[in-house]
Design an enzyme around this catalytic site. Sequence first.
Site, short mmCIF file in Angstrom:
data_model
loop_
_atom_site.label_atom_id
_atom_site.label_comp_id
_atom_site.label_asym_id
_atom_site.label_seq_id
_atom_site.Cartn_x
_atom_site.Cartn_y
_atom_site.Cartn_z
N HIS A 169 33.60 -12.25 -1.74
CA HIS A 169 34.18 -10.98 -1.25
C HIS A 169 35.65 -10.93 -1.58
CE1 HIS A 169 30.93 -9.65 1.87
NE2 HIS A 169 30.41 -9.96 0.70
N PRO B 205 35.80 -16.27 17.13
CA PRO B 205 35.29 -16.08 15.76
C PRO B 205 35.91 -14.92 14.99
CG PRO B 205 33.73 -15.27 17.41
CD PRO B 205 34.84 -15.96 18.15
N LYS C 216 37.54 -18.59 11.39
CA LYS C 216 38.26 -19.83 11.09
C LYS C 216 37.56 -21.11 11.53
CE LYS C 216 41.59 -18.02 8.92
NZ LYS C 216 41.25 -17.97 7.49
N TYR D 156 43.76 -14.75 6.28
CA TYR D 156 42.30 -14.62 6.24
C TYR D 156 41.69 -15.47 5.13
CZ TYR D 156 37.73 -12.36 6.90
OH TYR D 156 36.40 -12.11 7.16
C1 PHB Z 1 29.56 -13.95 10.58
O1 PHB Z 1 28.81 -14.43 11.44
O2 PHB Z 1 29.15 -13.61 9.46
C2 PHB Z 1 31.02 -13.75 10.88
C3 PHB Z 1 31.50 -14.10 12.11
C4 PHB Z 1 32.86 -13.91 12.39
C5 PHB Z 1 33.70 -13.37 11.42
C6 PHB Z 1 33.19 -13.06 10.18
C7 PHB Z 1 31.83 -13.25 9.91
O3 PHB Z 1 34.99 -13.17 11.68
#
Ligand code: PHB
Length: 388
Positions: free
Chosen positions: A72, A291, A295, A383
């Site tokens: 991505h 989440p 990270k 990020y």
């Molecule tokens: C995911 O579970 O795909 C996920 C979780 C938290 C994020 C990004 C993706 O910040």
Amino acid sequence: MRVQVVIIGAGPAGLLLGQCLLREGIDAVVLESRTREHVLGRIRAGVLESGTVALLERVGVAERLHAEGLVHEGFDIAFAGGRTRIDLAGLTGKTVTVYGQTEITRDLMDARAAAGAKTLYEAQVLPEGFEGSKPTVRFVKDGKNHSIECDFIAGCDGFHGISRASVPAGALRTCERVYPFGWMGVLADTPPVSEELIYVSHERGFALCSQRSRTRSRYYVQCPLSEQVDEWPDERFWAELRRRLPEDAAAGLATGASIEKSIAPLRSFVAEPLSFGRLFLAGDAGHIVPPTGAKGLNLAASDVHYLAEGLISFYKEKSSSELECYSQKALARVWKAERFSWWMTKLLHRFPEEGDFGRRMQLAELEYISGSRAAQTALAENYVGLPY
Ligand code: PHB
Ligand code: APR
């Protein structure tokens, strides 16, 4: 039995460390309290920083990641009915890769099995003597007592593991923030609503549109911690998600039966230091991030990078200086990721106790980000992952 390193925990941190040491011929055993199937059954996030991908490449476990992972170059932030795209590649020259944590765990387990390296599942573990020079790990397996002598113990057994709990009280400082809400997560075999992730800040609460593949989607909505999963039948989940999405995304949302549904609490937590005598904590055993910044797994990988460097230098160059600064090096990166994850959480979630003023501050910051290349660059570089 004697090995050089005992690794407690067969999650991503323990297995990745095992792979790093295996590649250098350092003798290590992995002890896991649950079954292989249980470990693989956990649904976790899956956005990999470029540094994590590079580490997996370096230890020879990136083939399936490259074949099935989705690269991505950006993601969207949606608020006030509109969206802003954060052009990660354009702003930083780096990308992230969407590849489930379960798949990484599986790849690492397979690599370990293929090399004939030892992993013992369903072992109830007790680390001892790590204050001194002769650590021992006792464990019970199939009702029998066993013990392993070693030089070092790597505590990779997660937040609720035995390793951090075994450090004498007072020897560790902990710092914590628990957030007054959770994430209701749904996994479904439906095509993702958009090519890239969408982080949503909405009056009704946060939402996230993520994915595992072009046919499997992962969605989250902010929910009160007092609610239970059975209060969220699929219809309610889809209806609430649709209400929080910008119109165009809501119109394109494909819904279906959930194949996994769970509520995750949000917490920021750091234990310091990450080493105590000959015991080293890595991953969730030492720190937790909410989440929102994706990270958790990436911090486990950077801890492993520093710890492996220290152990390899100890055995190859007979120097313990790298090991001695493991905790300081790893924590320096951990705190920056803690700050970013806390900031993303504060920016994108509803905090009713903050009132109207709090909400206007969030909207003003989102407006600022959507109009400022400098602000977008700061977000993007955190990020994609700060350098090791
Ligand atoms: C995911 O579970 O795909 C996920 C979780 C938290 C994020 C990004 C993706 O910040
Ligand atoms: N003895 C042996 N193994 C244990 C013990 C114990 N007493 N307690 C826990 N374990 C095992 C767990 O069963 C689990 O398989 O340790 C492993 C820890 O794995 P994780 O919790 O996945 O932690 P870590 O490897 O640090 O990975 C961090 O996981 O939770 C996500 O968001 C987090 O992505 C991050 C990643």
